[in-house]
Design a protein around this motif. Structure first.
Motif: not given
Length: 461
Positions: A282, A285, A288, A293, A295-296, A303
């Motif tokens: 990960v 984010v 945030k 959001e 998530i990269q 995830v």
């Protein structure tokens, strides 16, 4: 041992003899623990300890040595108490003496009716219907209770000073240790109450109050300090006991319910907020703290939310079953909004009688002891009136007064009137008995005379 033999003993031996309990004494501390829900095992930190929570993980140096140890803190767990004993005892008390017991007598002469009025006055002035609830509640929860009667000093403006009879309730939860003393025939010849008393200087002493058929004797720390006649011809103490409390058989079920609720609450707290599981790398984010959001992820990372596979239905099923067993084992109806909201107006008065049949059977069993207690009170009060007002002594000896418990019931006035009318018209009851069956008035003779009067007017119209 007779009372004369008992009084002939040296003081220390007499006290020892008086404090011999006739059977195994109930454990008062255990009974208080059951009754007071704040003392249940779920609040005991030894039986249900706090939870050790990791605050900061251990840090290590490159060589594997500990740079800083892990840090923990103690967090309290959920402690959910259920005062089932109080609820069940209060319901049984209401069903047993919530409706005042019925007193009947064969009073035909004027003097007998006057004596009954005096008896009724004692009940009203001492608010005995309320004392009945306190006494029965103590008997259910504490296993023993006593009622002590005495003559209260008269006020200056009291026109009848000898009539100020008062009563006091003694029981273990009130700080009293009770010692009934019976002779070889099983008759109560003395009754002792041990209690602690603190004087004006703050010094505490242990008192023993002994009541026999003539005197009240008080001992302080084993030495007699006072004795006086109580003025009655009988021992002014009425006592009843039982071997086990009403809710003795549900103790383990209630403990399990409290553990179940507390553990389930801990589980909910731990799993309330959603948890995410990531596999792979990960990176970060975006946005945030915002509603959406991003998530990269890299290298095919994934995830997902951690789902709770365990169903709470099993916990609910066990809770409902155990709760139902607690009330069923004690023949106690669950009178709650949830239990009755679906009934509407579908249940008639007769249906309610069938619904509460188990509780009424339990009340019938309670009456074996409670009615005997109440009858002894009636007999004592009649004797006390005769002792304090001598002209009523011969009347009190011949008058037969009985008392009967009337179980509480949700009644239907319409059904009672219909039953009364059917009984009278069917020839199985007189008009007077029909008025009594209908139960719409206490003045039966006056109501009967009024009905006959109105019928007479109809004949002339």
């Amino acid at each position: 041992m007779t009372l004369q033999e008992l009084n002939a003993l040296p003081e220390s031996e007499r006290i020892t003899q008086l404090k011999k309990y006739p059977a195994k004494r109930p454990d008062t501390q255990s009974l208080i623990k059951d009754w007071d829900y704040t003392q249940h095992d779920v609040f005991d930190e030894e039986l249900r300890p706090k939870r050790r929570v990791l605050v900061k993980e251990q840090e290590e140096n490159k060589d594997g040595t500990i740079k800083s140890p892990a840090q923990f803190r103690w967090e309290d767990v959920n402690r959910m108490a259920l005062p089932l004993e109080q609820d069940i005892v209060n319901i049984h008390t209401a069903f047993t003496v919530g409706t005042p017991p019925k007193i009947t007598a064969n009073a035909t002469e004027a003097s007998e009716q006057e004596l009954m009025e005096l008896l009724d006055g004692i009940h009203q002035k001492n608010k005995l219907p309320y004392d009945n609830k306190r006494l029965v509640r103590s008997w259910f929860a504490e296993c023993e209770v006593a009622e002590y009667w005495y003559v209260k000093p008269a006020k200056e403006d009291d026109p009848n000073p000898t009539y100020r009879l008062k009563s006091m309730i003694w029981s273990p939860f009130r700080g009293d240790t009770l010692y009934p003393y019976y002779d070889e025939y099983g008759d109560l010849i003395a009754f002792s109450r041990e209690y602690n008393k603190t004087d004006t200087k703050g010094i505490q002493s242990t008192r023993l109050m002994v009541v026999d058929n003539q005197n009240v004797t008080i001992y302080s720390n084993g030495a007699q300090i006072e004795q006086y006649p109580h003025g009655f011809s009988k021992i002014p103490v009425i006592y009843m006991k039982r071997e086990r409390p009403l809710c003795d058989k549900i103790r383990t079920l209630r403990s399990r319910l409290e553990v179940l609720l507390s553990n389930f609450a801990d589980c909910l707290d731990y799993n309330f907020y959603p948890k995410m599981v990531a596999s792979g790398e990960v990176v970060g984010v975006r946005n945030k703290g915002m509603t959406s959001e991003i998530i990269q992820l890299e290298n095919d990372a994934q995830v997902s939310y951690l789902t709770w596979q365990q169903s709470p239905d099993m916990a609910k099923l066990e809770f409902d079953n155990l709760t139902s067993r607690c009330y069923a084992l004690t023949n106690t109806p669950q009178i709650t909004f949830e239990a009755l909201q679906g009934l509407g107006n579908t249940l008639s008065g007769k249906a309610f009688k069938f619904m509460f049949m188990g509780t009424h059977m339990a009340v019938s069993n309670h009456a074996e002891t409670i009615e005997e207690f109440l009858q002894r009170r009636i007999n004592f009060l009649l004797s006390a009136i005769g002792s304090l007002i001598p002209k009523y002594a011969p009347v009190a000896k011949r008058l037969q007064v009985n008392i009967e418990i009337v179980p509480y019931m949700i009644d239907s006035l319409t059904e009672r009137i219909a039953d009364a009318v059917s009984a009278v018209q069917g020839g199985v009851a007189s008009l007077k008995e029909g008025i009594i069956l209908a139960g719409i008035t206490d003045k039966v003779d006056e109501e009967l005379a009024q009905i006959e009067k109105e019928k007479g007017k109809e004949l002339f119209n």
